[in-house]
Design a protein around this motif. Structure first.
Motif, PDB file in Angstrom:
ATOM      1  N   LEU A 111      -2.586 -20.003 -17.516  1.00 24.42           N
ATOM      2  CA  LEU A 111      -1.632 -20.786 -18.304  1.00 24.42           C
ATOM      3  C   LEU A 111      -0.903 -19.897 -19.310  1.00 24.42           C
ATOM      4  CD1 LEU A 111      -1.057 -23.920 -18.377  1.00 24.42           C
ATOM      5  CD2 LEU A 111      -2.455 -23.975 -20.449  1.00 24.42           C
ATOM      6  N   THR A 112       0.424 -20.076 -19.393  1.00 34.37           N
ATOM      7  CA  THR A 112       1.224 -19.313 -20.362  1.00 34.37           C
ATOM      8  C   THR A 112       1.930 -20.210 -21.368  1.00 34.37           C
ATOM      9  OG1 THR A 112       3.197 -19.310 -18.950  1.00 34.37           O
ATOM     10  CG2 THR A 112       1.643 -17.479 -18.673  1.00 34.37           C
ATOM     11  N   SER A 113       2.088 -21.501 -21.047  1.00 37.58           N
ATOM     12  CA  SER A 113       2.857 -22.398 -21.914  1.00 37.58           C
ATOM     13  C   SER A 113       2.232 -23.784 -21.897  1.00 37.58           C
ATOM     14  CB  SER A 113       4.314 -22.469 -21.423  1.00 37.58           C
ATOM     15  OG  SER A 113       5.048 -23.447 -22.146  1.00 37.58           O
ATOM     16  N   ILE A 114       2.128 -24.399 -23.085  1.00 39.80           N
ATOM     17  CA  ILE A 114       1.589 -25.753 -23.165  1.00 39.80           C
ATOM     18  C   ILE A 114       2.319 -26.543 -24.237  1.00 39.80           C
ATOM     19  CG2 ILE A 114      -0.246 -25.283 -24.856  1.00 39.80           C
ATOM     20  CD1 ILE A 114      -2.054 -27.079 -23.016  1.00 39.80           C
ATOM     21  N   ASN A 115       2.580 -27.816 -23.937  1.00 39.01           N
ATOM     22  CA  ASN A 115       3.216 -28.723 -24.887  1.00 39.01           C
ATOM     23  C   ASN A 115       2.268 -29.888 -25.122  1.00 39.01           C
ATOM     24  OD1 ASN A 115       4.795 -30.592 -26.299  1.00 39.01           O
ATOM     25  ND2 ASN A 115       6.678 -29.980 -25.249  1.00 39.01           N
ATOM     26  N   LEU A 116       1.698 -29.934 -26.322  1.00 36.97           N
ATOM     27  CA  LEU A 116       0.773 -30.995 -26.726  1.00 36.97           C
ATOM     28  C   LEU A 116       1.350 -31.824 -27.863  1.00 36.97           C
ATOM     29  CD1 LEU A 116      -2.546 -28.893 -26.721  1.00 36.97           C
ATOM     30  CD2 LEU A 116      -1.733 -30.428 -24.928  1.00 36.97           C
ATOM     31  N   SER A 117       2.668 -31.831 -27.981  1.00 35.81           N
ATOM     32  CA  SER A 117       3.316 -32.564 -29.068  1.00 35.81           C
ATOM     33  C   SER A 117       3.013 -34.056 -28.978  1.00 35.81           C
ATOM     34  CB  SER A 117       4.834 -32.354 -29.014  1.00 35.81           C
ATOM     35  OG  SER A 117       5.159 -30.994 -29.177  1.00 35.81           O
ATOM     36  N   GLN A 118       2.665 -34.640 -30.115  1.00 38.73           N
ATOM     37  CA  GLN A 118       2.412 -36.084 -30.227  1.00 38.73           C
ATOM     38  C   GLN A 118       1.345 -36.572 -29.256  1.00 38.73           C
ATOM     39  OE1 GLN A 118       5.895 -38.627 -30.813  1.00 38.73           O
ATOM     40  NE2 GLN A 118       7.133 -36.803 -31.218  1.00 38.73           N
ATOM     41  N   CYS A 119       0.387 -35.709 -28.939  1.00 38.05           N
ATOM     42  CA  CYS A 119      -0.782 -36.137 -28.167  1.00 38.05           C
ATOM     43  C   CYS A 119      -1.835 -36.594 -29.181  1.00 38.05           C
ATOM     44  CB  CYS A 119      -1.308 -34.991 -27.309  1.00 38.05           C
ATOM     45  SG  CYS A 119      -0.230 -34.554 -25.930  1.00 38.05           S
ATOM     46  N   PHE A 120      -1.706 -37.830 -29.624  1.00 38.66           N
ATOM     47  CA  PHE A 120      -2.505 -38.295 -30.746  1.00 38.66           C
ATOM     48  C   PHE A 120      -3.961 -38.570 -30.381  1.00 38.66           C
ATOM     49  CE2 PHE A 120       1.879 -39.848 -32.045  1.00 38.66           C
ATOM     50  CZ  PHE A 120       2.097 -38.788 -32.899  1.00 38.66           C
ATOM     51  N   GLY A 121      -4.286 -38.488 -29.084  1.00 37.05           N
ATOM     52  CA  GLY A 121      -5.679 -38.607 -28.681  1.00 37.05           C
ATOM     53  C   GLY A 121      -6.474 -37.331 -28.907  1.00 37.05           C
ATOM     54  N   ASN A 163       4.373 -30.043 -31.961  1.00 35.95           N
ATOM     55  CA  ASN A 163       5.047 -30.892 -32.926  1.00 35.95           C
ATOM     56  C   ASN A 163       4.240 -32.175 -33.180  1.00 35.95           C
ATOM     57  OD1 ASN A 163       7.346 -29.136 -33.033  1.00 35.95           O
ATOM     58  ND2 ASN A 163       8.022 -29.999 -31.086  1.00 35.95           N
ATOM     59  N   ASN A 164       4.097 -32.523 -34.455  1.00 37.08           N
ATOM     60  CA  ASN A 164       3.367 -33.734 -34.844  1.00 37.08           C
ATOM     61  C   ASN A 164       1.958 -33.767 -34.262  1.00 37.08           C
ATOM     62  OD1 ASN A 164       6.517 -34.849 -34.460  1.00 37.08           O
ATOM     63  ND2 ASN A 164       5.509 -35.431 -36.372  1.00 37.08           N
ATOM     64  N   SER A 165       1.309 -32.622 -34.252  1.00 34.83           N
ATOM     65  CA  SER A 165      -0.048 -32.530 -33.704  1.00 34.83           C
ATOM     66  C   SER A 165      -1.020 -32.132 -34.800  1.00 34.83           C
ATOM     67  CB  SER A 165      -0.100 -31.497 -32.577  1.00 34.83           C
ATOM     68  OG  SER A 165      -1.435 -31.261 -32.176  1.00 34.83           O
ATOM     69  N   LEU A 183       6.658 -20.905 -30.931  1.00 37.61           N
ATOM     70  CA  LEU A 183       5.679 -21.791 -31.554  1.00 37.61           C
ATOM     71  C   LEU A 183       6.410 -22.894 -32.299  1.00 37.61           C
ATOM     72  CD1 LEU A 183       2.825 -22.589 -32.373  1.00 37.61           C
ATOM     73  CD2 LEU A 183       2.955 -20.886 -34.216  1.00 37.61           C
ATOM     74  N   MET A 184       6.256 -24.124 -31.825  1.00 41.94           N
ATOM     75  CA  MET A 184       6.913 -25.282 -32.417  1.00 41.94           C
ATOM     76  C   MET A 184       5.886 -26.113 -33.190  1.00 41.94           C
ATOM     77  SD  MET A 184      10.157 -25.060 -31.420  1.00 41.94           S
ATOM     78  CE  MET A 184       9.970 -23.291 -31.664  1.00 41.94           C
ATOM     79  N   LEU A 185       6.102 -26.244 -34.497  1.00 39.10           N
ATOM     80  CA  LEU A 185       5.150 -26.932 -35.366  1.00 39.10           C
ATOM     81  C   LEU A 185       5.820 -28.019 -36.207  1.00 39.10           C
ATOM     82  CD1 LEU A 185       3.202 -23.789 -36.651  1.00 39.10           C
ATOM     83  CD2 LEU A 185       2.401 -25.444 -34.952  1.00 39.10           C
ATOM     84  N   SER A 186       6.935 -28.547 -35.753  1.00 38.38           N
ATOM     85  CA  SER A 186       7.653 -29.556 -36.544  1.00 38.38           C
ATOM     86  C   SER A 186       6.771 -30.771 -36.814  1.00 38.38           C
ATOM     87  CB  SER A 186       8.915 -30.010 -35.806  1.00 38.38           C
ATOM     88  OG  SER A 186       9.834 -28.957 -35.682  1.00 38.38           O
ATOM     89  N   GLY A 187       6.791 -31.229 -38.052  1.00 43.46           N
ATOM     90  CA  GLY A 187       6.072 -32.442 -38.411  1.00 43.46           C
ATOM     91  C   GLY A 187       4.567 -32.284 -38.509  1.00 43.46           C
ATOM     92  N   VAL A 188       4.074 -31.057 -38.490  1.00 47.11           N
ATOM     93  CA  VAL A 188       2.627 -30.825 -38.598  1.00 47.11           C
ATOM     94  C   VAL A 188       2.193 -30.950 -40.057  1.00 47.11           C
ATOM     95  CG1 VAL A 188       0.824 -29.065 -38.405  1.00 47.11           C
ATOM     96  CG2 VAL A 188       2.437 -29.402 -36.537  1.00 47.11           C
TER      97      VAL A 188
END
Length: 202
Positions: A95-105, A128-130, A152-157
């Motif tokens: 794995l090289t890329s992962i998007n876990l934004s707003q995965c509130f579980g 984002n929002n994680s 690295l995207m960290l918006s709303g963290v």
């Protein structure tokens, strides 16, 4: 291949398929997605964006059958939990890329730390929002990914607190080209730090 909730019900997996995209996958169609993953073992890129009802079992099937996976986008898949992401990180080490934004579980930073430690080729994280993006996780990311990290995207963290964390990230990741800290209201940055970020990512 790109699907919607209508086309996925009649999809015939191609063993040569390397991409799988579906948005807003309905709960009643999750079985079709799982069957696809069981057959199309050469998949390298999977996007299940906005599929809020996708559950851990789908991620576990993906991990068991698609070990060449390089990119996973499960943003807004709010039903998946730490356990499936941890198992995926153990199985899909390319794995090289992962998007876990707003995965509130995902609770705490356990799953993210597993990805950082097990997947040694990571170049991109969307968080984002994680709540997974803690100071501890970002420091570990900087130390493990180093020069490989480019995005690295960290918006709303709201779980990132220390300015030192951001500065450590910049010092350890010289090739980081994209960094978002928008609306990280608990992260206190001085003007000097902001200037350092701007200079680093220009």
């Amino acid at each position: 291949m790109k699907f919607d909730n209508r086309s996925i019900t009649s999809a015939t997996p191609d063993l040569a398929d390397e991409e799988f995209y579906i948005r807003h996958c309905l709960k009643e169609n999750e079985g079709f997605v799982q069957s696809f993953f069981m057959t199309a073992q050469h998949i390298e890129e999977v996007s299940l964006v906005n599929s809020k009802d996708i559950c851990d079992n789908t991620i576990l099937i993906l991990a068991a059958h698609c070990m060449n996976l390089k990119s996973l986008n499960v943003s807004r898949a709010r039903s998946i939990t730490n356990s499936s992401i941890i198992q995926l990180s153990e199985a899909c080490r390319t794995l090289t890329s992962i998007n876990l934004s707003q995965c509130f579980g995902l609770k705490g930073d356990t799953a993210l730390l597993a990805v950082i430690q097990n997947c040694t080729h990571m170049t991109s994280f969307d968080l984002n929002n994680s709540e997974a993006a803690t100071d501890n996780a970002i420091v570990a990311m900087a130390d493990h990914c180093g020069a490989k990290l480019r995005r690295l995207m960290l918006s709303g963290v709201h779980t990132l607190h220390k300015q030192e964390t951001v500065l450590h990230l910049l010092s350890r990741c010289p090739n980081l080209a994209e960094l978002s800290l928008k609306d990280c209201r608990n992260t206190v940055l001085t003007r000097q730090s902001i200037d350092s970020i701007a200079e680093h990512c220009k």
